[in-house]
Motif scaffolding. Structure first.
Motif, PDB file in Angstrom:
ATOM      1  N   ILE A  79       3.365  -1.250  -7.330  1.00 10.80           N
ATOM      2  CA  ILE A  79       3.101  -2.489  -6.693  1.00 10.80           C
ATOM      3  C   ILE A  79       3.904  -2.784  -5.808  1.00 10.80           C
ATOM      4  CG2 ILE A  79       2.833  -4.784  -6.432  1.00 10.80           C
ATOM      5  CD1 ILE A  79       0.056  -3.647  -8.787  1.00 10.80           C
ATOM      6  N   ALA A  80       5.191  -3.188  -6.849  1.00  6.28           N
ATOM      7  CA  ALA A  80       6.492  -3.698  -6.448  1.00  6.28           C
ATOM      8  C   ALA A  80       8.014  -2.975  -5.223  1.00  6.28           C
ATOM      9  CB  ALA A  80       7.526  -4.714  -7.686  1.00  6.28           C
ATOM     10  N   ASP A  81       7.293  -1.445  -5.800  1.00 10.11           N
ATOM     11  CA  ASP A  81       8.582  -1.098  -4.410  1.00 10.11           C
ATOM     12  C   ASP A  81       7.867  -0.398  -3.639  1.00 10.11           C
ATOM     13  OD1 ASP A  81       9.854  -1.092  -7.578  1.00 10.11           O
ATOM     14  OD2 ASP A  81       9.551   1.096  -7.763  1.00 10.11           O
ATOM     15  N   PHE A  82       6.733  -0.413  -3.746  1.00 10.86           N
ATOM     16  CA  PHE A  82       6.135   0.066  -2.370  1.00 10.86           C
ATOM     17  C   PHE A  82       4.907  -1.018  -1.631  1.00 10.86           C
ATOM     18  CE2 PHE A  82       2.438   2.269  -0.738  1.00 10.86           C
ATOM     19  CZ  PHE A  82       2.897   2.728   1.196  1.00 10.86           C
ATOM     20  N   TYR A  83       3.595  -1.278  -2.648  1.00  9.03           N
ATOM     21  CA  TYR A  83       3.164  -1.951  -1.329  1.00  9.03           C
ATOM     22  C   TYR A  83       3.432  -3.337  -1.474  1.00  9.03           C
ATOM     23  CZ  TYR A  83      -2.327  -2.607  -1.851  1.00  9.03           C
ATOM     24  OH  TYR A  83      -3.540  -3.718  -1.135  1.00  9.03           O
ATOM     25  N   ILE A  84       3.702  -4.196  -2.107  1.00 11.12           N
ATOM     26  CA  ILE A  84       4.328  -5.732  -1.570  1.00 11.12           C
ATOM     27  C   ILE A  84       5.292  -5.385  -0.466  1.00 11.12           C
ATOM     28  CG2 ILE A  84       5.505  -7.440  -2.159  1.00 11.12           C
ATOM     29  CD1 ILE A  84       4.126  -7.406  -5.081  1.00 11.12           C
ATOM     30  N   PRO A  85       6.352  -4.284  -0.299  1.00 12.90           N
ATOM     31  CA  PRO A  85       7.315  -4.559   0.720  1.00 12.90           C
ATOM     32  C   PRO A  85       6.247  -3.825   1.659  1.00 12.90           C
ATOM     33  CG  PRO A  85       7.939  -3.843  -1.574  1.00 12.90           C
ATOM     34  CD  PRO A  85       6.533  -3.622  -1.693  1.00 12.90           C
ATOM     35  N   LEU A 125       3.319  -4.516   2.778  1.00  8.46           N
ATOM     36  CA  LEU A 125       2.357  -5.214   3.024  1.00  8.46           C
ATOM     37  C   LEU A 125       3.137  -6.877   3.582  1.00  8.46           C
ATOM     38  CD1 LEU A 125       0.344  -6.215  -0.127  1.00  8.46           C
ATOM     39  CD2 LEU A 125      -0.855  -5.170   2.629  1.00  8.46           C
ATOM     40  N   SER A 126       4.829  -6.996   3.474  1.00 10.74           N
ATOM     41  CA  SER A 126       4.659  -7.733   3.971  1.00 10.74           C
ATOM     42  C   SER A 126       5.784  -7.284   5.578  1.00 10.74           C
ATOM     43  CB  SER A 126       6.778  -8.511   3.089  1.00 10.74           C
ATOM     44  OG  SER A 126       6.282  -8.548   1.493  1.00 10.74           O
ATOM     45  N   THR A 165       2.578 -12.690   3.222  1.00 14.67           N
ATOM     46  CA  THR A 165       3.995 -12.823   4.484  1.00 14.67           C
ATOM     47  C   THR A 165       3.157 -12.033   5.300  1.00 14.67           C
ATOM     48  OG1 THR A 165       5.488 -12.372   2.781  1.00 14.67           O
ATOM     49  CG2 THR A 165       5.466 -11.873   5.158  1.00 14.67           C
ATOM     50  N   MET A 166       1.800 -10.719   5.040  1.00 15.80           N
ATOM     51  CA  MET A 166       1.401 -10.283   5.856  1.00 15.80           C
ATOM     52  C   MET A 166       0.323 -11.568   6.856  1.00 15.80           C
ATOM     53  SD  MET A 166      -0.954  -6.962   6.050  1.00 15.80           S
ATOM     54  CE  MET A 166      -2.629  -8.032   5.625  1.00 15.80           C
ATOM     55  N   VAL A 167      -0.005 -12.025   5.845  1.00 14.62           N
ATOM     56  CA  VAL A 167      -0.916 -13.198   7.135  1.00 14.62           C
ATOM     57  C   VAL A 167      -0.671 -13.908   7.413  1.00 14.62           C
ATOM     58  CG1 VAL A 167      -2.397 -14.996   6.531  1.00 14.62           C
ATOM     59  CG2 VAL A 167      -2.962 -13.198   4.859  1.00 14.62           C
ATOM     60  N   ASP A 168       1.179 -14.665   6.598  1.00 13.23           N
ATOM     61  CA  ASP A 168       2.275 -15.444   7.785  1.00 13.23           C
ATOM     62  C   ASP A 168       2.499 -14.570   9.110  1.00 13.23           C
ATOM     63  OD1 ASP A 168       1.949 -17.689   6.290  1.00 13.23           O
ATOM     64  OD2 ASP A 168       3.292 -16.684   5.156  1.00 13.23           O
ATOM     65  N   ILE A 203      -3.073   2.465   5.754  1.00  7.22           N
ATOM     66  CA  ILE A 203      -2.343   2.951   6.593  1.00  7.22           C
ATOM     67  C   ILE A 203      -1.866   1.068   7.370  1.00  7.22           C
ATOM     68  CG2 ILE A 203      -2.167   3.225   9.043  1.00  7.22           C
ATOM     69  CD1 ILE A 203      -5.054   4.961   8.867  1.00  7.22           C
ATOM     70  N   PHE A 204      -0.690   1.161   6.955  1.00  8.46           N
ATOM     71  CA  PHE A 204       0.354   0.353   7.212  1.00  8.46           C
ATOM     72  C   PHE A 204       1.146  -0.579   8.292  1.00  8.46           C
ATOM     73  CE2 PHE A 204       0.732   0.372   2.712  1.00  8.46           C
ATOM     74  CZ  PHE A 204       0.418  -0.705   1.975  1.00  8.46           C
ATOM     75  N   THR A 205       0.770  -1.093   9.609  1.00 11.63           N
ATOM     76  CA  THR A 205       1.396  -0.605  10.774  1.00 11.63           C
ATOM     77  C   THR A 205       2.096  -1.920  11.159  1.00 11.63           C
ATOM     78  OG1 THR A 205      -1.066   0.240  11.603  1.00 11.63           O
ATOM     79  CG2 THR A 205       0.780  -0.751  12.823  1.00 11.63           C
TER      80      THR A 205
END
Length: 179
Positions: A21-27, A29-30, A56-59, A153-155
């Protein structure tokens, strides 16, 4: 605005050796403006856990699109329905009593789920088995016949993509459980 290229990503993340979560998912998404996900299971608890990255993604004007298997808690289903009802109501008239939160930390997981849907930041589709005529096959809704593909997939704003697959579901247990 961050981009996916601003971070040095590992080739592989494992809940045994990484804080996924901290190393991959949150960064990820941000840095994203879109997150597309297919998974067998979903739990809204994950939204509270990744609220910093999700906020952050929503912002950044981002959107999340999920295709999930058909097993949801009654509370999650109610929050999803509430979010879509609120979205419909917001289109019909501006609700003066609705004040967006200052940040996601002020919300609980079910409120985050409803808020994201209501504000068109999240769409959820539920995968169910179909009969040959295209209608849902309710007789096949059991643990042996569930949608269970897992990919994300993050874009980012530049159109760069970060893709992952693996055994994790879109839930806290899926992201944190040590196997």
């Amino acid at each position: 605005m961050k981009s996916l290229r601003n971070k040095s990503w590992k080739i592989s993340y494992s809940s045994n050796g990484d804080n996924t979560i901290a190393d991959f998912y949150i960064p990820a998404l941000s840095a994203a403006v879109q997150y597309d996900r297919k998974s067998g299971f979903f739990s809204s608890y994950i939204l509270s856990r990744v609220a910093r990255g999700l906020g952050t993604m929503v912002d950044n004007g981002g959107k999340m699109r999920l295709i999930m298997g058909c097993e949801f808690t009654p509370q999650d289903l109610e929050a999803i329905q509430k979010g879509y009802s609120l979205r419909d109501a917001l289109w019909e008239r501006l609700d003066a009593s609705f004040t967006p939160p200052e940040n996601f930390a002020q919300l609980k997981h079910l409120e985050i789920l409803s808020w994201l849907i209501a504000n068109e930041c999240l769409d959820i589709k539920i995968a169910v088995p179909l009969k040959q005529n295209g209608l849902p096959d309710v007789e096949q809704l059991d643990s042996k016949h569930i949608f269970h593909e897992k990919v994300g997939i993050f874009t980012d704003i530049n159109g760069d993509k970060l893709v992952f697959n693996g055994s994790n579901n879109e839930s806290i247990g899926g992201w944190e459980k040590k196997c």
